[in-house]
Each structure stands twice: as C-alpha cells, then as structure tokens.
Design an enzyme around this catalytic site. Structure first.
Site, mmCIF file in Angstrom:
data_model
loop_
_atom_site.group_PDB
_atom_site.id
_atom_site.type_symbol
_atom_site.label_atom_id
_atom_site.label_comp_id
_atom_site.label_asym_id
_atom_site.label_seq_id
_atom_site.Cartn_x
_atom_site.Cartn_y
_atom_site.Cartn_z
ATOM 1 N N ASP A 13 0.817 -1.220 0.000
ATOM 2 C CA ASP A 13 0.000 0.000 0.000
ATOM 3 C C ASP A 13 0.849 1.268 0.000
ATOM 4 O O ASP A 13 0.438 2.300 0.527
ATOM 5 C CB ASP A 13 -0.969 0.018 1.210
ATOM 6 C CG ASP A 13 -1.763 -1.262 1.300
ATOM 7 O OD1 ASP A 13 -2.228 -1.726 0.250
ATOM 8 O OD2 ASP A 13 -1.892 -1.816 2.412
ATOM 9 N N LYS A 16 2.329 2.209 -5.098
ATOM 10 C CA LYS A 16 3.127 1.763 -6.262
ATOM 11 C C LYS A 16 2.376 1.937 -7.583
ATOM 12 O O LYS A 16 2.964 2.342 -8.581
ATOM 13 C CB LYS A 16 3.491 0.271 -6.115
ATOM 14 C CG LYS A 16 4.335 -0.025 -4.910
ATOM 15 C CD LYS A 16 4.565 -1.515 -4.754
ATOM 16 C CE LYS A 16 3.354 -2.293 -4.320
ATOM 17 N NZ LYS A 16 2.870 -2.062 -2.951
ATOM 18 N N GLY A 40 -3.951 -4.333 -4.550
ATOM 19 C CA GLY A 40 -4.962 -3.396 -5.038
ATOM 20 C C GLY A 40 -4.242 -2.115 -5.421
ATOM 21 O O GLY A 40 -3.940 -1.299 -4.561
ATOM 22 N N HIS A 41 -3.920 -1.973 -6.696
ATOM 23 C CA HIS A 41 -3.157 -0.804 -7.138
ATOM 24 C C HIS A 41 -4.120 0.270 -7.653
ATOM 25 O O HIS A 41 -4.822 0.071 -8.635
ATOM 26 C CB HIS A 41 -2.140 -1.212 -8.213
ATOM 27 C CG HIS A 41 -1.052 -2.084 -7.648
ATOM 28 N ND1 HIS A 41 -0.087 -2.688 -8.398
ATOM 29 C CD2 HIS A 41 -0.787 -2.434 -6.375
ATOM 30 C CE1 HIS A 41 0.719 -3.378 -7.609
ATOM 31 N NE2 HIS A 41 0.305 -3.244 -6.374
ATOM 32 N N THR A 129 -5.747 -11.498 3.067
ATOM 33 C CA THR A 129 -6.808 -10.851 2.276
ATOM 34 C C THR A 129 -7.864 -11.867 1.846
ATOM 35 O O THR A 129 -8.856 -11.511 1.235
ATOM 36 C CB THR A 129 -6.225 -10.193 1.013
ATOM 37 O OG1 THR A 129 -5.608 -11.215 0.216
ATOM 38 C CG2 THR A 129 -5.196 -9.126 1.355
ATOM 39 N N GLN A 230 2.446 -5.987 -3.034
ATOM 40 C CA GLN A 230 2.701 -6.063 -1.588
ATOM 41 C C GLN A 230 3.959 -5.249 -1.274
ATOM 42 O O GLN A 230 4.221 -4.268 -1.945
ATOM 43 C CB GLN A 230 2.829 -7.513 -1.094
ATOM 44 C CG GLN A 230 1.519 -8.295 -1.151
ATOM 45 C CD GLN A 230 1.200 -8.820 -2.534
ATOM 46 O OE1 GLN A 230 2.008 -9.504 -3.127
ATOM 47 N NE2 GLN A 230 0.037 -8.503 -3.042
HETATM 48 P P1 IMP Z 1 -2.303 -12.798 1.784
HETATM 49 O O1 IMP Z 1 -1.168 -12.577 0.850
HETATM 50 O O2 IMP Z 1 -3.600 -12.290 1.222
HETATM 51 O O3 IMP Z 1 -2.414 -14.186 2.302
HETATM 52 O O4 IMP Z 1 -2.039 -11.892 3.081
HETATM 53 C C1 IMP Z 1 -0.887 -12.065 3.904
HETATM 54 C C2 IMP Z 1 -0.549 -10.766 4.604
HETATM 55 O O5 IMP Z 1 -0.113 -9.807 3.626
HETATM 56 C C3 IMP Z 1 -1.719 -10.107 5.334
HETATM 57 O O6 IMP Z 1 -1.214 -9.387 6.440
HETATM 58 C C4 IMP Z 1 -2.265 -9.130 4.302
HETATM 59 O O7 IMP Z 1 -2.973 -8.071 4.901
HETATM 60 C C5 IMP Z 1 -0.973 -8.670 3.659
HETATM 61 N N1 IMP Z 1 -1.139 -8.253 2.262
HETATM 62 C C6 IMP Z 1 -1.299 -9.057 1.193
HETATM 63 N N2 IMP Z 1 -1.380 -8.333 0.073
HETATM 64 C C7 IMP Z 1 -1.268 -7.052 0.427
HETATM 65 C C8 IMP Z 1 -1.241 -5.819 -0.294
HETATM 66 O O8 IMP Z 1 -1.307 -5.781 -1.521
HETATM 67 N N3 IMP Z 1 -1.092 -4.681 0.450
HETATM 68 C C9 IMP Z 1 -0.953 -4.709 1.792
HETATM 69 N N4 IMP Z 1 -0.940 -5.841 2.508
HETATM 70 C C10 IMP Z 1 -1.111 -6.990 1.841
#
Ligand code: IMP
Length: 428
Positions: A13, A16, A40-41, A129, A230
C-alpha cells in the site's frame, strides 16, 4: 537493455500503482512478477479512479504492452471483474495484455482453504486478504497447481476436479463446515459457476511464454518496468514470518517471476510512504494507537483497497526502510503521501531500535520485540497538494526528505503529494 523494477519497501500500500502509471510513458512494457489479487493498485487521472488487482498499471496506454508474469497467481473471476471495470471506461485490455502460460490459477477452493485456515488459527491468524494466495502458492510448490496454459487442454476439467476434490478432503479434515463461507458475497456454487465462466474469458486473452518474450524484447531494445506487489516487509523469506504473503516481493522475485537473469536488473525504484501502514497481523514497531495514528488513517484514507479493512498506522521507520533498501539494492527512493503529514506540528522518525538493553540499527529476527527510538522533526504545517516542483517544497518538508536521504544514503528522486497523476514531482 535491463529491466527496471518498482516495488514497495514497507508492508504494501505504498502507492506503487500510481507511480508505475506516472513512469509508464518511459517504458514499452510493464510486467507483474509476483503476488495476485491480494494487491490493489489504485490509479487516478482525469477524474477517474481504477483499482487493479492482477492487470499491470501500464494498461491505460494502448501502445504499451502489459505482461502478467509466470510468478503471478491469477483468479479468473477477479480478473474478469477488472476487465469489466476497464471496459466500462472504454479501455480494452485485449489489445495490450499478455499472460504467461506458466502463471498459476487460484481456484475457488483455494479461497475456501484460505478462509478455513484463517478461521481455525484464532489469535495467530495472518490477517490474509482471503484471496486464496497462500493455498495457491502452496499447490505451486507442492507441484499440484494448475497453470494458465492448461485451460485450453482437453483434460482441464479433470485437472480442476482432482485438485478441487483434494481441497475438499483437506477442508473436511478441519471439520470446518464450509456451507456458510461466502466468497465475494456468493455461495460456493454460484461463485464456482462465475469462476468457470471467467475461465472462458481468460481463454480469449493472449497467452505467451513470457520469459522468451521478455528476453527477446530486451535484446531488441525494449524498455521494461517490473511492477511489484505487496511490500518488502511481507516477503516470504525476509518479512516477519509467518505474518507475510506467500511470494518473493523483493527484487530477487523479478528474476524468478519473469525469467530474467540477475545481471539484467537495472534501476530499482523503492517506494515508501512518508509514514507507515500495515493491514493484517504481525509486528509493526512504530505503530500508533493514539490520536496521531487515527489522524494518519483519516487524512490518508488508510482503508484497504482490496478488503476495505482499516490499516494500522505509525511513524516512518528508517531502520526497517534501510533493511528493505539493502535487500532490494534500491537505486532511487520514491516517497508517497507526504501530504498526509501536513497536519502535524512535530513528526517522529524511528532511527534505531532497543532490543533488550541494546541499541541496534538493524531489523533483527526478533522483530516483535524491538522498541523504536525516535528523532523528532519539525512539521511543515502547510498543504503540499498543489506543489508541482521541488522549488515549492516548504523548508521543513525538504529537511524531512534530506533527513531520510542522509540516514539511508539513497536519493529520494520521486515525491508524490496526492493521489492524482499530476501530484507527482519527478526529480530525474
Ligand atoms: P495474503 O497474501 O492475502 O495471504 O495476506 C498475507 C498478509 O499480507 C496479510 O497481512 C495481508 O494483509 C498482507 N497483504 C497481502 N497483500 C497485500 C497488499 O497488496 N497490500 C498490503 N498488505 C497486503
């Protein structure tokens, strides 16, 4: 030619998508190399706002190619929603989007598994997520996943059925009862039907051996930007495990996620917010639980663009930032959301940590035990939103940037002061 990289240095977040969109005119190809629709860009221009999850942020210029690389995991259903969002604004990604045949699919049951794992972990939940990212990468490394290139084959339905049945056996072993679990508001059968329809849509997109395409594009002088998702502190190797995502979010991920050699990596743009945020669980040394944190959340609209969850907010952490710069070999820093700090009289910046009784200047294994040590910096107390050049920086804002450059020994070459494309000062 080399592949330049733009990635996040914090917990995601960092803004980017917007910066990729700003830099896109300098490149012929934009390529995603890892992650999936957990990203989520957000991109805003001409009064329009888009949130992209899978499709690279270079999609808005028809002349530019966009590649979803082999390291990405794709949910066809979410992809179909992104396509619909673009098409409703007369942007047709059919013309300039290429998808690696080696990218893995996220199945509906991957999303069920994500929900079951999280529900059964209680206090230790990751805060995922719930987009099925972890289970999809698990199947990839277990050599049981299904790749995009399989969807055209006659036995795709049986591959799908076999994997789905395996997932149901795992889910049954948790005695979790999935009848009540909704996926994007739909019951499983309705979701699966839409997912299978979306597979038909995905089939109509151009699928390639992206590693060959990218390397031959480099040979013919094409300029390529790899777009990270991420952030570095969520990297599977170097984040505070297990509170991480399931891919390599760092520059090394570009090599495996696009199929290029390390010697082919050029500039590395490292994006960071002027403060810090995190969604989900896990260590966050400079997190604020007071009014200052609430003010950041409010001014920065710090709610997840994928999940809508409120983000945890805190001061800038230079110790963690230096770690991220080291891991990625950052050549250019990109600072976003300086405008969110306009309201603060004094701004705190963590420069060191206390671990037990020792002062340290690196992020250690014991990330959950460190206490930040701050320096206080005078705020600029004026709006940055209309600024268009470096000459207009308030002195205190310029000092804030110099402080960061001095501590990190890395130049801040792009500064973003608002969500719109125009609110970006590029110093190179
Ligand atoms: P997952 O990749 O959805 O399994 O999430 C794993 C961890 O990464 C969690 O803490 C999510 O909130 C965080 N996370 C995953 N994708 C993003 C992103 O694009 N932005 C911010 N945090 C993310």
């Amino acid at each position: 030619m080399k592949v330049d990289v733009l990635l996040g240095l914090q917990w995601g977040d960092e803004g980017k998508g917007k910066i990729v969109d700003v830099l896109a005119s300098r490149y012929d190809i934009i390529a995603r190399f890892q992650g999936g629709p957990n990203a989520g860009h957000t991109i805003e221009f001409d009064g329009l706002k888009f949130v992209l999850h899978t499709i690279p942020s270079g999609i808005f210029a028809a002349s530019r190619l966009n590649i979803v690389g082999n390291g990405v995991v794709i949910d066809p259903y979410i992809f179909s929603k992104e396509v619909a969002q673009l098409r409703s604004k007369n942007i047709n990604p059919h013309h300039n989007l290429l998808i690696s045949k080696k990218a893995h699919l996220i199945l509906p049951t991957h999303r069920l598994l994500d929900a079951v794992y999280e529900n059964t972990m209680g206090e230790n939940r990751i805060g995922s997520t719930l987009k099925g990212i972890g289970p999809a990468y698990t199947d990839k490394t277990a050599r049981q996943g299904i790749r995009v290139g399989e969807i055209h084959k006659d036995d795709f339905s049986s591959q799908y059925r076999i994997l789905k049945e395996k997932h149901h056996r795992i889910i049954d072993s948790y005695n979790a009862g999935v009848a009540n679990i909704k996926i994007d508001g739909l019951d499983f059968d309705s979701y699966e039907k839409q997912w299978l329809d979306a597979i038909e849509l995905l089939k109509t997109y151009h699928q390639i051996d992206s590693e060959h395409f990218i390397n031959s594009s480099l040979r013919t002088g094409k300029r390529i930007l790899a777009e990270g998702a991420q952030g570095t502190l969520l990297d599977i190797e170097f984040g505070a495990y297990p509170f991480v995502t399931s891919s390599n979010t760092i520059a090394a991920g570009v090599c495996s996620g696009l199929g290029i050699a390390p010697s082919k990596v050029g500039r590395v743009y490292g994006t960071f917010k002027a403060y810090c945020t995190r969604v989900g669980s896990g260590p966050f040394p400079t997190e604020l639980h007071d009014e200052a944190g609430a003010l950041m959340r409010d001014r920065g609209h710090e709610y997840g663009s994928t999940t809508g969850r409120p983000r945890r907010c805190g001061w800038l952490d230079l110790t963690a930032l230096k770690y991220a710069i080291m891991l990625n070999g950052v050549t250019d820093l990109v600072m976003t959301k300086g405008d969110v700090l306009d309201a603060f009289e004094q701004i705190q910046v963590a420069t060191h940590y206390k671990l037990n009784d020792e002062t340290i200047d690196h992020l250690p294994f014991e990330a959950d035990q460190v206490k930040p040590l701050y320096e206080s910096i005078k705020g600029w107390k004026q709006s940055l939103e209309e600024i268009t050049s470096q000459d207009e920086f308030p002195a205190a804002f310029a000092d804030y940037i110099s402080f960061i450059q001095t501590h990190t020994q890395t130049p801040v070459n792009i500064v973003s002061v608002g969500p719109d494309r125009r609110q970006t000062i590029v110093l190179l």
